[in-house]
Write a protein that holds these residues in place. Structure first.
Motif, PDB file in Angstrom:
ATOM      1  N   UNK A   1       6.530  36.832 -12.611  1.00  0.00           N
ATOM      2  CA  UNK A   1       6.881  35.997 -11.459  1.00  0.00           C
ATOM      3  C   UNK A   1       8.255  36.336 -10.907  1.00  0.00           C
ATOM      4  N   UNK A   2       8.361  36.338  -9.574  1.00  0.00           N
ATOM      5  CA  UNK A   2       9.620  36.627  -8.904  1.00  0.00           C
ATOM      6  C   UNK A   2       9.913  35.534  -7.877  1.00  0.00           C
ATOM      7  N   UNK A   3      11.138  35.045  -7.894  1.00  0.00           N
ATOM      8  CA  UNK A   3      11.585  34.020  -6.957  1.00  0.00           C
ATOM      9  C   UNK A   3      12.648  34.600  -6.034  1.00  0.00           C
ATOM     10  N   UNK A   4      12.574  34.238  -4.759  1.00  0.00           N
ATOM     11  CA  UNK A   4      13.637  34.579  -3.825  1.00  0.00           C
ATOM     12  C   UNK A   4      14.740  33.543  -3.921  1.00  0.00           C
ATOM     13  N   UNK A   5      15.894  33.868  -3.398  1.00  0.00           N
ATOM     14  CA  UNK A   5      17.023  32.943  -3.404  1.00  0.00           C
ATOM     15  C   UNK A   5      16.731  31.802  -2.417  1.00  0.00           C
ATOM     16  N   UNK A   6      16.829  30.541  -2.876  1.00  0.00           N
ATOM     17  CA  UNK A   6      16.576  29.424  -1.955  1.00  0.00           C
ATOM     18  C   UNK A   6      17.622  29.380  -0.841  1.00  0.00           C
ATOM     19  N   UNK A   7      17.178  29.021   0.345  1.00  0.00           N
ATOM     20  CA  UNK A   7      18.129  28.829   1.440  1.00  0.00           C
ATOM     21  C   UNK A   7      17.877  27.473   2.087  1.00  0.00           C
ATOM     22  N   UNK A   8      18.951  26.896   2.588  1.00  0.00           N
ATOM     23  CA  UNK A   8      18.929  25.541   3.129  1.00  0.00           C
ATOM     24  C   UNK A   8      18.829  25.589   4.650  1.00  0.00           C
ATOM     25  N   UNK A   9      17.984  24.720   5.202  1.00  0.00           N
ATOM     26  CA  UNK A   9      17.834  24.601   6.653  1.00  0.00           C
ATOM     27  C   UNK A   9      17.936  23.131   7.038  1.00  0.00           C
ATOM     28  N   UNK A  10      18.595  22.855   8.123  1.00  0.00           N
ATOM     29  CA  UNK A  10      18.638  21.508   8.680  1.00  0.00           C
ATOM     30  C   UNK A  10      19.683  20.607   8.056  1.00  0.00           C
ATOM     31  N   UNK A  11      19.810  19.433   8.658  1.00  0.00           N
ATOM     32  CA  UNK A  11      20.763  18.428   8.203  1.00  0.00           C
ATOM     33  C   UNK A  11      20.035  17.170   7.749  1.00  0.00           C
TER      34      UNK A  11
END
Length: 90
Positions: free
Chosen positions: A31-41
Motif C-alpha cells: 500500500x502507498x499513501x500520498x501526502x495529505x493536503x488541506x483544502x478550504x476553510x
C-alpha cells in the motif's frame, strides 16, 4: 501497438521473464499513501491518494473536518476505462 508487439516478441524469448515479472509484482505490491493536503476553510477537507498495491492508478480520498473522520472516495480513475489505464492530471 507496434511497439508493444515488438517488445512482446522479444520478451517472449526471455527465459527469465516469469521470474522477473514475479519479482517485480512482489516488490510493487504494497500500500502507498500520498501526502495529505488541506483544502478550504469551513469546512476543511483533507485529500490524499491511496494505492492498495497493484492498482494501475492511485485513488483519491478525502476526510471532512479532520484526518480522523471516516474517509470518503472522491475519484477512482481505475473505473474510467475498462483496463484501468486512464489517468488524470491536475
Amino acid at each position: 501497438e507496434q511497439q508493444v508487439d515488438i517488445c512482446d516478441a522479444y520478451l517472449s524469448q526471455c527465459s527469465a521473464r516469469d521470474t522477473i515479472y514475479g519479482a517485480l509484482e512482489e516488490n510493487l505490491n504494497f500500500p502507498r499513501y500520498g501526502v495529505p493536503f488541506r483544502k478550504g476553510e469551513n469546512p476543511v477537507i483533507y485529500c490524499y491518494s491511496y494505492n492498495s498495491g497493484l492498482q494501475n492508478q492511485s485513488v483519491l480520498y478525502y476526510h471532512a473536518d479532520s484526518l480522523d473522520a471516516p474517509r470518503t472516495l472522491l475519484l477512482d480513475p481505475n473505473t474510467l476505462s475498462e483496463d484501468g489505464t486512464t489517468s488524470l492530471k491536475g
